[in-house]
Scaffold this motif. Structure first.
Motif, PDB file in Angstrom:
ATOM      1  N   LEU A   1      49.563  53.591  14.460  1.00 15.77           N
ATOM      2  CA  LEU A   1      50.200  54.541  15.362  1.00 15.77           C
ATOM      3  C   LEU A   1      49.813  55.971  14.984  1.00 15.77           C
ATOM      4  N   GLY A   2      49.894  56.283  13.687  1.00 11.21           N
ATOM      5  CA  GLY A   2      49.508  57.612  13.213  1.00 11.21           C
ATOM      6  C   GLY A   2      48.029  57.885  13.451  1.00 11.21           C
ATOM      7  N   TYR A   3      47.192  56.860  13.259  1.00 11.00           N
ATOM      8  CA  TYR A   3      45.741  57.033  13.463  1.00 11.00           C
ATOM      9  C   TYR A   3      45.434  57.285  14.932  1.00 11.00           C
ATOM     10  N   THR A   4      46.134  56.571  15.815  1.00 16.81           N
ATOM     11  CA  THR A   4      45.918  56.746  17.250  1.00 16.81           C
ATOM     12  C   THR A   4      46.263  58.172  17.681  1.00 16.81           C
ATOM     13  N   TYR A   5      47.413  58.673  17.219  1.00 12.94           N
ATOM     14  CA  TYR A   5      47.818  60.040  17.547  1.00 12.94           C
ATOM     15  C   TYR A   5      46.806  61.045  16.991  1.00 12.94           C
ATOM     16  N   SER A   6      46.310  60.792  15.798  1.00 11.50           N
ATOM     17  CA  SER A   6      45.351  61.715  15.164  1.00 11.50           C
ATOM     18  C   SER A   6      44.052  61.792  15.957  1.00 11.50           C
ATOM     19  N   ILE A   7      43.534  60.630  16.353  1.00 13.91           N
ATOM     20  CA  ILE A   7      42.280  60.611  17.113  1.00 13.91           C
ATOM     21  C   ILE A   7      42.487  61.223  18.497  1.00 13.91           C
ATOM     22  N   TYR A   8      43.632  60.967  19.092  1.00 18.02           N
ATOM     23  CA  TYR A   8      43.931  61.551  20.402  1.00 18.02           C
ATOM     24  C   TYR A   8      43.924  63.080  20.315  1.00 18.02           C
ATOM     25  N   TRP A   9      44.611  63.615  19.286  1.00 13.83           N
ATOM     26  CA  TRP A   9      44.630  65.075  19.125  1.00 13.83           C
ATOM     27  C   TRP A   9      43.219  65.614  18.905  1.00 13.83           C
ATOM     28  N   SER A  10      42.436  64.918  18.067  1.00 12.34           N
ATOM     29  CA  SER A  10      41.099  65.397  17.727  1.00 12.34           C
ATOM     30  C   SER A  10      40.187  65.436  18.953  1.00 12.34           C
ATOM     31  N   ILE A  11      40.245  64.394  19.774  1.00 14.07           N
ATOM     32  CA  ILE A  11      39.382  64.345  20.961  1.00 14.07           C
ATOM     33  C   ILE A  11      39.802  65.399  21.980  1.00 14.07           C
ATOM     34  N   VAL A  12      41.122  65.539  22.190  1.00 13.05           N
ATOM     35  CA  VAL A  12      41.609  66.527  23.149  1.00 13.05           C
ATOM     36  C   VAL A  12      41.210  67.941  22.722  1.00 13.05           C
ATOM     37  N   THR A  13      41.267  68.204  21.414  1.00 12.88           N
ATOM     38  CA  THR A  13      40.893  69.526  20.909  1.00 12.88           C
ATOM     39  C   THR A  13      39.381  69.737  20.982  1.00 12.88           C
ATOM     40  N   LEU A  14      38.631  68.713  20.633  1.00 14.08           N
ATOM     41  CA  LEU A  14      37.175  68.818  20.663  1.00 14.08           C
ATOM     42  C   LEU A  14      36.662  69.090  22.067  1.00 14.08           C
ATOM     43  N   THR A  15      37.252  68.424  23.038  1.00 14.86           N
ATOM     44  CA  THR A  15      36.806  68.599  24.422  1.00 14.86           C
ATOM     45  C   THR A  15      37.436  69.815  25.093  1.00 14.86           C
ATOM     46  N   THR A  16      38.218  70.568  24.335  1.00 18.82           N
ATOM     47  CA  THR A  16      38.884  71.803  24.817  1.00 18.82           C
ATOM     48  C   THR A  16      39.799  71.547  26.011  1.00 18.82           C
ATOM     49  N   VAL A  17      40.317  70.331  26.127  1.00 17.92           N
ATOM     50  CA  VAL A  17      41.259  70.033  27.206  1.00 17.92           C
ATOM     51  C   VAL A  17      42.600  70.686  26.900  1.00 17.92           C
ATOM     52  N   GLY A  18      43.138  70.418  25.699  1.00 18.42           N
ATOM     53  CA  GLY A  18      44.360  71.070  25.253  1.00 18.42           C
ATOM     54  C   GLY A  18      45.566  70.832  26.143  1.00 18.42           C
ATOM     55  N   TYR A  19      46.043  69.598  26.212  1.00 16.91           N
ATOM     56  CA  TYR A  19      47.215  69.296  27.047  1.00 16.91           C
ATOM     57  C   TYR A  19      48.473  70.001  26.549  1.00 16.91           C
ATOM     58  N   GLY A  20      48.551  70.262  25.255  1.00 16.01           N
ATOM     59  CA  GLY A  20      49.720  70.956  24.714  1.00 16.01           C
ATOM     60  C   GLY A  20      50.821  70.038  24.235  1.00 16.01           C
ATOM     61  N   ASP A  21      50.669  68.705  24.424  1.00 20.31           N
ATOM     62  CA  ASP A  21      51.706  67.786  23.961  1.00 20.31           C
ATOM     63  C   ASP A  21      51.709  67.663  22.444  1.00 20.31           C
ATOM     64  N   LEU A  22      50.545  67.807  21.806  1.00 17.78           N
ATOM     65  CA  LEU A  22      50.438  67.818  20.349  1.00 17.78           C
ATOM     66  C   LEU A  22      49.869  69.170  19.953  1.00 17.78           C
ATOM     67  N   HIS A  23      50.646  69.951  19.247  1.00 15.75           N
ATOM     68  CA  HIS A  23      50.189  71.287  18.889  1.00 15.75           C
ATOM     69  C   HIS A  23      50.697  71.644  17.490  1.00 15.75           C
ATOM     70  N   ALA A  24      50.067  72.658  16.905  1.00 10.60           N
ATOM     71  CA  ALA A  24      50.412  73.088  15.549  1.00 10.60           C
ATOM     72  C   ALA A  24      51.849  73.614  15.504  1.00 10.60           C
ATOM     73  N   GLU A  25      52.560  73.221  14.404  1.00  8.76           N
ATOM     74  CA  GLU A  25      53.964  73.631  14.247  1.00  8.76           C
ATOM     75  C   GLU A  25      54.173  74.543  13.040  1.00  8.76           C
ATOM     76  N   ASN A  26      53.165  74.602  12.160  1.00 10.28           N
ATOM     77  CA  ASN A  26      53.322  75.445  10.971  1.00 10.28           C
ATOM     78  C   ASN A  26      52.023  76.181  10.691  1.00 10.28           C
ATOM     79  N   THR A  27      52.098  77.097   9.745  1.00 10.10           N
ATOM     80  CA  THR A  27      50.947  77.969   9.465  1.00 10.10           C
ATOM     81  C   THR A  27      49.718  77.186   9.024  1.00 10.10           C
ATOM     82  N   GLY A  28      49.898  76.215   8.156  1.00  6.08           N
ATOM     83  CA  GLY A  28      48.766  75.421   7.668  1.00  6.08           C
ATOM     84  C   GLY A  28      48.036  74.727   8.813  1.00  6.08           C
TER      85      GLY A  28
END
Length: 549
Positions: free
Chosen positions: A246-273
């Motif tokens: 489950l964690g791996y699926t979410y990670s790959i989903y975020w990575s692909i969405v960010t790489l393709t510059t789609v940026g749905y906004g459902d998974l986004h950074a919550e802290n400075t790091g």
């Protein structure tokens, strides 16, 4: 002690230098033997317990290791993010893979190498060991192979759960150089499509970037002090104890969405790091995207470059015809010829042939056109040596239908043998075009004007797509002048052919009737000199003649 170099046969071709060193000449395009070496066809084995780097079995071993490298490239970031699998289900697999790479380290001490300065294959065990041990390869190979976590467990009797071993496992990514070497070799191997090889490489680079970024991003979430203030914790509570996949699926989903510059906004950074990591990842994506787009554009343009060249050439013809107000028929001939030129480029391969040595070009011409030249009436009965010389100087050409290859009254510079297709022989009289006869394979066109050295008496036009063999007047004259007996045979063949022509054709050749009336075959044979066939002339004062050879 000077090193001795040897090469196994028949896999490798061996050469000797003056110092009795043997040169590897080869299977690989990267090997360039030095000038001045002498080929030795004898059989000579490598030193005992030495492996040739281009041995087929060793190549298969290297290919097998590439498969293991792919596993290592996936497992190393994955085990950093999900520590449980590193000490659980994947540990036996990791140990097995490490064992194979440990065996390869030992094997490398027995693999001969190519000296880049001399291009000699070195099989001296001491030199092989020194070269391997003094470079970065050996320490990095060892560091990427040692099972640090298992060693710690054996020494201390405890299983360490810290991240230090996860980062040490990333040293396995050093093995990726083998994948790069494999793709480099495949790109040069003509048995594989360059387009698909390069395409697969780009996909692999992209997948590795997506996988690695996703795993590192998940690692950041795991190590944040407040799990709810992470990119995944905001969506899934208690995600640390949920399914690994489950964690791996979410990670790959975020990575692909960010790489393709789609940026749905459902998974986004919550802290400075996470925000810093996002910034770095997006900057990396700019470079990766430019790399992918540049390579794909190059591949697509390269595959279509001939089409672009053809379209540009056709547009140039259209502009030229319009500017000079050329007749529609002539413009169509120009366009048809240009289109045919591009269609037959793969058959003619002029660029390839021009780069080959003359002997190879001549051998190709002999294979393709020797029999065709022998069948032509003008060259029946001549020596094989003359045919060989003629074939070496000919050019093959294609002509589309309804194109004039010879114009009436033009200066004779070449004559043709029809290899395939059909042509019409025409004449212009009183402003009208008259059909005289047709010609097919093995027949000739333009030879009357060349031999008599008079303007071409006929127009010759293709009836359908035709391939012809063009022989230059200049080369023909030079070659035949040196062959006295063959020159006589050619004259006899030519005279017999003229006598066999239809009456209407004979009447269109200036002074031909007078020439044939005054001359006979015996006169032709007796009038030849040893080194140079005399000019055959008619008694007509107008000067119709057969050009002296």
């Amino acid at each position: 002690m000077s090193s001795e170099t040897r090469s196994p046969l028949p896999l490798l071709l061996r050469r000797h230098t003056s110092s009795e060193s043997k040169n590897l000449a080869t299977v690989s395009s990267s090997l360039l033997p030095a000038f001045g070496t002498v080929i030795d066809e004898g059989y000579l084995q490598l030193k005992k317990y030495t492996i040739a780097p281009y041995d087929r079995r060793y190549r298969w071993w290297q290919t097998f290791l590439v498969i293991l490298v792919i596993y290592s490239a996936w497992a190393s970031p994955f085990e950093l993010a999900f520590k449980k699998v590193a000490t659980g289900s994947l540990m036996p697999v990791d140990l097995t893979v490490d064992a194979f790479f440990a065996a390869d380290i030992i094997l490398t001490f027995f693999v001969a190498y190519l000296d880049k300065s001399t291009y000699l294959l070195v099989d001296d065990h001491k030199k092989i060991a020194i070269r391997y041990a003094t470079k970065l390869w050996l320490p990095m190979d060892i560091a990427s192979t040692l099972p640090f976590q298992s060693m710690y467990r054996v020494i201390t009797g405890k299983m360490h759960q810290g991240d230090i071993f996860g980062f040490l496992n990333l040293l396995r990514l050093w093995r990726l150089r083998r994948v790069s070497e494999l793709f480099t070799r495949l790109e040069k191997d003509t048995r594989f499509s360059y387009f698909w090889t390069r395409y697969c490489k780009l996909i692999c680079v992209t997948l590795f970037a997506v996988h690695s970024a996703g795993c590192f991003y998940y690692w950041l979430a795991i190590h944040h002090k407040t799990s709810k203030k992470t990119w995944i914790g905001a969506q899934i509570t208690d995600f640390e104890h949920r399914s690994i996949w489950l964690g791996y699926t979410y990670s790959i989903y975020w990575s692909i969405v960010t790489l393709t510059t789609v940026g749905y906004g459902d998974l986004h950074a919550e802290n400075t790091g996470e925000k810093v990591f996002n910034i770095l990842y997006m900057l990396f994506n700019i470079g990766l995207t430019a790399y992918l787009i540049g390579n794909m554009t190059n591949l697509i343009v390269h595959s279509a470059i001939r089409t672009f060249a053809m379209r540009d050439a056709i547009n140039e013809i259209l502009r030229y015809a319009s500017k000079n107000r050329l007749p529609e028929g002539l413009k169509e001939q120009m366009l048809a010829h240009m289109q045919l030129k591009f269609k037959t480029a793969e058959l003619q391969q002029e660029e390839v042939l021009e780069d080959l040595p003359k002997a190879i070009r001549s051998s190709i011409a002999q294979h393709l056109f020797h029999k065709t030249v022998e069948k032509a009436y003008l060259f029946k009965g001549i020596s094989d040596d003359l045919v060989t010389q003629l074939v070496s100087e000919i050019k093959a050409e294609y002509f589309p239908p309804k194109v004039d290859i010879i114009l009436q009254n033009e200066i004779p510079t070449d004559f043709y043998i029809i290899a395939a297709g059909a042509m019409d022989v025409l004449i212009y009289k009183n402003g009208t075009e008259q059909f005289l006869t047709k010609q097919g394979p093995a027949e000739m066109a333009g030879e009357i004007g060349v031999i008599f050295n008079i303007p071409q008496p006929f127009t010759v036009r293709t009836k359908r797509l035709s391939q012809v063999i063009r022989i230059s007047h200049h080369h023909f004259k030079q070659i035949v002048q040196q062959q006295n007996e063959d020159g006589k045979t050619i004259i006899l063949n030519f005279v017999q052919y003229l006598r066999s022509l239809k009456q209407e054709l004979q009447q269109e050749i200036p002074f031909l009737t007078e020439l044939l009336g005054d001359m006979n075959i015996e006169h032709v044979e007796s009038s030849q000199e040893p080194q140079n066939t005399e000019t055959l002339r008619s008694d007509n004062d107008e000067g119709a003649h057969i050009e002296g050879w």
